[in-house]
Design a protein around this motif. Structure first.
Motif, PDB file in Angstrom:
ATOM      1  N   GLU A   1      20.072  45.076  30.998  1.00  0.00           N
ATOM      2  CA  GLU A   1      20.987  44.713  31.819  1.00  0.00           C
ATOM      3  C   GLU A   1      21.892  45.757  32.302  1.00  0.00           C
ATOM      4  N   GLU A   2      21.732  47.014  31.301  1.00  0.00           N
ATOM      5  CA  GLU A   2      22.461  48.245  31.843  1.00  0.00           C
ATOM      6  C   GLU A   2      21.764  49.196  32.642  1.00  0.00           C
ATOM      7  N   GLY A   3      20.619  48.798  33.165  1.00  0.00           N
ATOM      8  CA  GLY A   3      20.068  49.553  34.352  1.00  0.00           C
ATOM      9  C   GLY A   3      19.185  50.607  33.588  1.00  0.00           C
ATOM     10  N   LYS A   4      18.816  50.372  32.318  1.00  0.00           N
ATOM     11  CA  LYS A   4      17.674  51.118  31.654  1.00  0.00           C
ATOM     12  C   LYS A   4      16.393  50.613  31.822  1.00  0.00           C
ATOM     13  N   VAL A   5      15.351  51.279  31.879  1.00  0.00           N
ATOM     14  CA  VAL A   5      13.983  50.689  32.077  1.00  0.00           C
ATOM     15  C   VAL A   5      13.036  51.728  31.140  1.00  0.00           C
ATOM     16  N   ASP A   6      12.471  51.105  29.999  1.00  0.00           N
ATOM     17  CA  ASP A   6      11.362  51.887  29.210  1.00  0.00           C
ATOM     18  C   ASP A   6      10.203  51.392  29.601  1.00  0.00           C
ATOM     19  N   LEU A   7       9.384  52.326  29.925  1.00  0.00           N
ATOM     20  CA  LEU A   7       8.012  52.333  30.244  1.00  0.00           C
ATOM     21  C   LEU A   7       7.019  52.942  29.383  1.00  0.00           C
ATOM     22  N   HIS A   8       6.158  52.117  28.918  1.00  0.00           N
ATOM     23  CA  HIS A   8       5.139  52.598  27.817  1.00  0.00           C
ATOM     24  C   HIS A   8       3.991  52.392  28.327  1.00  0.00           C
TER      25      HIS A   8
ATOM     26  N   THR B   1      -2.506  60.704  35.092  1.00  0.00           N
ATOM     27  CA  THR B   1      -1.128  61.054  34.810  1.00  0.00           C
ATOM     28  C   THR B   1       0.022  60.915  35.635  1.00  0.00           C
ATOM     29  N   PRO B   2       1.185  60.774  35.346  1.00  0.00           N
ATOM     30  CA  PRO B   2       2.208  60.533  36.380  1.00  0.00           C
ATOM     31  C   PRO B   2       2.226  61.313  37.574  1.00  0.00           C
TER      32      PRO B   2
ATOM     33  N   HIS C   1      12.731  59.659  43.992  1.00  0.00           N
ATOM     34  CA  HIS C   1      12.828  58.016  43.608  1.00  0.00           C
ATOM     35  C   HIS C   1      11.559  57.328  43.318  1.00  0.00           C
ATOM     36  N   GLU C   2      10.389  58.068  42.935  1.00  0.00           N
ATOM     37  CA  GLU C   2       9.290  57.403  42.825  1.00  0.00           C
ATOM     38  C   GLU C   2       8.215  57.775  41.598  1.00  0.00           C
ATOM     39  N   VAL C   3       7.600  56.998  40.798  1.00  0.00           N
ATOM     40  CA  VAL C   3       6.788  57.765  39.816  1.00  0.00           C
ATOM     41  C   VAL C   3       5.526  56.871  39.935  1.00  0.00           C
ATOM     42  N   ILE C   4       4.248  57.431  39.742  1.00  0.00           N
ATOM     43  CA  ILE C   4       3.091  56.650  39.945  1.00  0.00           C
ATOM     44  C   ILE C   4       2.264  56.902  38.977  1.00  0.00           C
ATOM     45  N   ILE C   5       1.795  55.960  38.170  1.00  0.00           N
ATOM     46  CA  ILE C   5       0.911  55.890  37.241  1.00  0.00           C
ATOM     47  C   ILE C   5      -0.012  55.010  37.484  1.00  0.00           C
ATOM     48  N   LYS C   6      -1.437  55.133  37.481  1.00  0.00           N
ATOM     49  CA  LYS C   6      -2.462  54.105  37.967  1.00  0.00           C
ATOM     50  C   LYS C   6      -3.576  53.907  36.912  1.00  0.00           C
ATOM     51  N   GLN C   7      -3.711  52.648  36.638  1.00  0.00           N
ATOM     52  CA  GLN C   7      -4.675  52.392  35.516  1.00  0.00           C
ATOM     53  C   GLN C   7      -5.851  51.756  36.478  1.00  0.00           C
ATOM     54  N   GLU C   8      -7.094  52.381  36.065  1.00  0.00           N
ATOM     55  CA  GLU C   8      -8.377  51.732  36.773  1.00  0.00           C
ATOM     56  C   GLU C   8      -9.794  51.351  35.849  1.00  0.00           C
TER      57      GLU C   8
END
Length: 435
Positions: A124-131, A156-157, A163-170
């Motif tokens: 809720e504090e605006g923190k996002v953890d992406l693993h 790789t990112p 304002h944008e980061v892209i990581i793609k799995q295929e």
């Protein structure tokens, strides 16, 4: 299967010194075309030439093999339709076009597998953890010679903006026949057969988005060298990514029995191909409906029963004795005519064939779709007979328009259920699919 254009020099396999400049273009929807500035057969006036193989070196230094080249225009320039383009390799003879392994991406494979390496935790504090952790490959055996696998690649990112980061799995499919080399035709037949299985799961058309071939005799720094393959898919329709509930079944619905099912799918390949060819036409041409789609599915259902169920009513010995007795009671001038009429007299009727398949695949879903099998069978019979022969006597009994469309959709579901049951979908699988 992204479109491209290569400029380069092109030549016959055994005549590199007499090359012609030209342009090779590829578009997955339109196919491939080679336009040459001149003709290989300069002395020949009139007529067209086809070449099994043409070779080329692009302006960027890529080696290219063109396979099955059909000339369709000849003047100061010569134009060829090309069935297959193999990039990063030169194969001088058709006999050399053999491969151990193929790796392919499909338009809906990731959604069908539903396996992700991403974990996202938001607060809720605006923190996002992406693993992200790359999923392990899923290995499976097809038969004594062939193995398969689902692999998961990732990029790789990429930070395009602040304002944008892209990581793609295929995900990709690997079919490995490392024991021996297979002709390109066989390799693609195996790939297409797996594609057909995915089509049933997706319940819509599936097509390859990239194809890589491997021949272990070719090395690149001690690793097997890969060759990119380009060709026009049989059907190509760009679809939006499917959501989980839009699949008939996904990998996770059958994960515990997937290996057994895919083994059976390949074991029955030659026997089941004529059936799936008729069935899958309705998936790939889903936006266009006419009487032929209905007839294809009716024929598919009859072909399935003919190939996988008893194709006789009475034991053959008993039936032959009955036929002999009947023929013996007829005058000589009518015997030949009667024998011809009785040739197929021991085969089940279309009514019996459909009735048996409905009974075999019956579950809560088919009961809702076909609540009254008797009416359904009568509609199929009358419509099949009318649209096959256009007999005026049957015109009023045949379904038309919207009614024929829904009858066709019911046939498609019934035949799909029969095919899936034949390759190993049991009641446990069916209940998971229905849910």
């Amino acid at each position: 299967m992204e479109a491209f254009t290569y400029r380069g020099d092109w030549y016959l396999p055994n005549d590199k010194g007499n090359s012609l400049s030209g342009e090779l273009s590829f578009d997955a929807a339109k196919g491939s075309e080679l336009e040459l500035d001149g003709n290989f057969d300069r002395k020949f006036i009139g007529g067209l030439f086809n070449h099994k193989i043409l070779l080329g070196k692009t302006s960027s230094g890529k080696d290219v093999t063109l396979y099955n080249c059909t000339q369709f225009h000849r003047s100061k320039k010569s134009n060829f339709n090309v069935q297959f383009i193999i990039v990063d390799g030169l194969f001088k003879e058709e006999e050399e076009l053999k491969f151990n392994k193929v790796i392919c991406n499909f338009n809906c494979l990731d959604e069908w597998l539903r396996i992700s390496g991403f974990e996202i935790n938001a607060t809720e504090e605006g923190k996002v953890d992406l693993h992200y952790e790359q999923p392990e490959s899923i290995m499976f055996t097809i038969d004594a010679k062939r193995k398969g696998a689902f692999h998961f690649g990732y990029s790789t990112p990429i930070i395009n903006t602040v304002h944008e980061v892209i990581i793609k799995q295929e995900a990709s499919l690997e079919l490995d026949n490392s024991e021996e080399l297979q002709p390109l035709k066989t390799t693609l037949a195996d790939l297409t057969h797996f594609q057909h299985f995915l089509t049933l799961g997706c319940f819509s058309g599936v097509y390859p988005t990239s194809v890589q071939l491997f021949n272990y005799n070719f090395k690149d720094k001690d690793f097997p060298k890969s060759f990119k393959l380009y060709y026009k898919p049989r059907y190509l329709k760009i679809l939006k990514p499917k959501k989980a509930h839009e699949f008939l079944f996904g990998y996770k619905d059958i994960d515990t029995s997937f290996e057994q099912i895919i083994q059976k799918w390949f074991e029955l390949k030659e026997k089941i191909d004529p059936v799936t060819d008729l069935l899958l036409e309705s998936f790939y041409n889903a936006t266009f409906f006419n009487e032929n789609r209905f007839l294809n599915l009716a024929q598919g259902l009859e072909t399935f029963h003919r190939r996988f169920r008893n194709n006789f009513v009475k034991p053959k010995k008993e039936h032959n004795a009955m036929i002999t007795e009947i023929i013996d009671r007829v005058g000589d001038n009518h015997k030949e005519w009667l024998e011809e009429k009785l040739n197929f007299s021991n085969e089940p009727s279309l009514h019996k064939r459909i009735e048996q398949i409905i009974h075999e695949v019956e579950n809560s879903m088919t009961k809702k779709i076909i609540p009254d099998p008797g009416i359904f069978i009568k509609q199929v019979k009358n419509s099949r007979n009318y649209y096959t022969h256009y007999d005026k006597r049957l015109e009023k009994k045949a379904l038309k328009g919207e009614d024929l469309f829904y009858l066709t959709e019911k046939l498609k579901i019934l035949l799909t259920c029969a095919v899936l049951k034949e390759v190993g979908f049991n009641k446990q699988c069916e209940s998971r699919v229905e849910s």
